[in-house]
Design a protein around this motif. Structure first.
Motif, short mmCIF file in Angstrom:
data_model
loop_
_atom_site.label_atom_id
_atom_site.label_comp_id
_atom_site.label_asym_id
_atom_site.label_seq_id
_atom_site.Cartn_x
_atom_site.Cartn_y
_atom_site.Cartn_z
N ALA A 1 4.90 6.65 1.34
CA ALA A 1 5.23 5.77 0.21
C ALA A 1 3.97 5.36 -0.53
CB ALA A 1 5.99 4.55 0.71
N ALA A 2 2.90 5.06 0.20
CA ALA A 2 1.63 4.68 -0.43
C ALA A 2 1.02 5.86 -1.17
CB ALA A 2 0.67 4.14 0.61
N LYS A 3 1.06 7.03 -0.55
CA LYS A 3 0.48 8.22 -1.17
C LYS A 3 1.21 8.55 -2.48
CE LYS A 3 -1.62 11.22 1.39
NZ LYS A 3 -2.97 11.63 1.08
N ARG A 4 2.51 8.29 -2.52
CA ARG A 4 3.30 8.56 -3.73
C ARG A 4 3.24 7.42 -4.74
NH1 ARG A 4 8.68 11.38 -1.02
NH2 ARG A 4 7.68 13.39 -0.62
N GLY A 5 2.59 6.31 -4.38
CA GLY A 5 2.42 5.20 -5.30
C GLY A 5 3.57 4.20 -5.31
N HIS A 6 4.46 4.27 -4.33
CA HIS A 6 5.59 3.34 -4.28
C HIS A 6 5.18 1.98 -3.71
CE1 HIS A 6 8.35 6.47 -5.46
NE2 HIS A 6 7.95 7.23 -4.45
N ILE A 7 4.15 1.96 -2.88
CA ILE A 7 3.58 0.71 -2.38
C ILE A 7 2.07 0.81 -2.51
CG2 ILE A 7 5.48 0.24 -0.77
CD1 ILE A 7 3.64 1.14 1.51
N LYS A 8 1.40 -0.33 -2.46
CA LYS A 8 -0.06 -0.35 -2.57
C LYS A 8 -0.69 0.12 -1.26
CE LYS A 8 -0.06 -4.17 -5.78
NZ LYS A 8 -0.44 -5.58 -5.99
N LYS A 9 -1.74 0.89 -1.37
CA LYS A 9 -2.46 1.36 -0.18
C LYS A 9 -3.03 0.19 0.61
CE LYS A 9 -3.61 5.85 -2.11
NZ LYS A 9 -4.65 6.79 -2.45
N SER A 10 -3.34 -0.89 -0.07
CA SER A 10 -3.90 -2.07 0.61
C SER A 10 -2.88 -2.75 1.52
CB SER A 10 -4.43 -3.07 -0.42
OG SER A 10 -3.37 -3.52 -1.25
N GLU A 11 -1.60 -2.43 1.36
CA GLU A 11 -0.55 -3.02 2.20
C GLU A 11 -0.43 -2.30 3.54
OE1 GLU A 11 3.19 -3.36 0.15
OE2 GLU A 11 2.22 -4.09 -1.66
N ALA B 1 -2.04 2.63 12.02
CA ALA B 1 -1.82 4.07 12.00
C ALA B 1 -1.42 4.59 10.62
CB ALA B 1 -0.76 4.45 13.03
N SER B 2 -0.61 3.82 9.90
CA SER B 2 -0.17 4.29 8.59
C SER B 2 -1.34 4.39 7.62
CB SER B 2 0.94 3.40 8.03
OG SER B 2 0.52 2.06 7.94
N ARG B 3 -2.32 3.48 7.75
CA ARG B 3 -3.51 3.54 6.88
C ARG B 3 -4.31 4.81 7.16
NH1 ARG B 3 -7.37 -1.39 5.35
NH2 ARG B 3 -5.56 -1.70 4.06
N GLU B 4 -4.49 5.14 8.44
CA GLU B 4 -5.23 6.35 8.82
C GLU B 4 -4.46 7.60 8.39
OE1 GLU B 4 -8.33 6.94 10.10
OE2 GLU B 4 -8.51 4.82 9.59
N MET B 5 -3.15 7.59 8.59
CA MET B 5 -2.34 8.74 8.20
C MET B 5 -2.45 9.00 6.70
SD MET B 5 1.19 8.17 10.22
CE MET B 5 1.47 8.89 11.84
N GLU B 6 -2.43 7.95 5.90
CA GLU B 6 -2.50 8.11 4.45
C GLU B 6 -3.82 8.75 4.04
OE1 GLU B 6 -3.34 7.68 0.45
OE2 GLU B 6 -4.43 6.45 1.89
N SER C 1 -1.93 15.29 4.44
CA SER C 1 -1.44 15.67 3.12
C SER C 1 -0.04 15.09 2.91
CB SER C 1 -1.38 17.19 3.00
OG SER C 1 -0.34 17.71 3.82
N GLU C 2 0.40 15.08 1.67
CA GLU C 2 1.74 14.59 1.36
C GLU C 2 2.80 15.44 2.06
OE1 GLU C 2 4.60 13.75 -2.48
OE2 GLU C 2 2.44 13.74 -2.78
N LYS C 3 2.57 16.74 2.15
CA LYS C 3 3.52 17.63 2.82
C LYS C 3 3.63 17.30 4.30
CE LYS C 3 4.60 22.42 3.79
NZ LYS C 3 4.13 23.77 3.87
N GLU C 4 2.48 17.09 4.97
CA GLU C 4 2.47 16.74 6.39
C GLU C 4 3.20 15.41 6.63
OE1 GLU C 4 -1.64 18.60 8.16
OE2 GLU C 4 -1.80 16.88 6.80
N LEU C 5 2.92 14.44 5.77
CA LEU C 5 3.57 13.14 5.91
C LEU C 5 5.07 13.25 5.69
CD1 LEU C 5 0.97 10.88 4.09
CD2 LEU C 5 1.55 10.83 6.52
N ASP C 6 5.47 14.05 4.71
CA ASP C 6 6.89 14.24 4.43
C ASP C 6 7.60 14.85 5.63
OD1 ASP C 6 9.18 14.16 2.68
OD2 ASP C 6 8.98 16.34 2.50
N GLU C 7 6.99 15.85 6.25
CA GLU C 7 7.58 16.48 7.44
C GLU C 7 7.72 15.48 8.58
OE1 GLU C 7 5.25 19.91 8.44
OE2 GLU C 7 5.76 20.94 6.59
#
Length: 63
Positions: free
Chosen positions: A17-27, A31-36, A40-46
């Protein structure tokens, strides 16, 4: 790469969601911060699209 736990799937969803701009990266936290930053967006989507049914909430990091 499918998620191994429900917590991992949720973190991937937040990172996506952060990578796609739906939420702020600062939120993002933990683990989600490191993942972002590292996946890649494809890896996260999978990982985020993995079904949670039958998955444990958490998995030991040593396994």
């Amino acid at each position: 790469m499918p998620a191994r736990s429900a917590a991992q799937q949720k973190a991937a969803g937040a990172a996506l969601a952060a990578k796609r701009g739906h939420i702020k990266k600062s939120e993002l936290k933990g683990a989600s911060r490191e993942m972002e930053k590292t996946m890649s967006e494809k890896e996260l989507d999978e990982m985020a699209s993995t079904k949670r049914k039958g998955k444990p909430e958490h998995v030991d990091s040593g396994s």
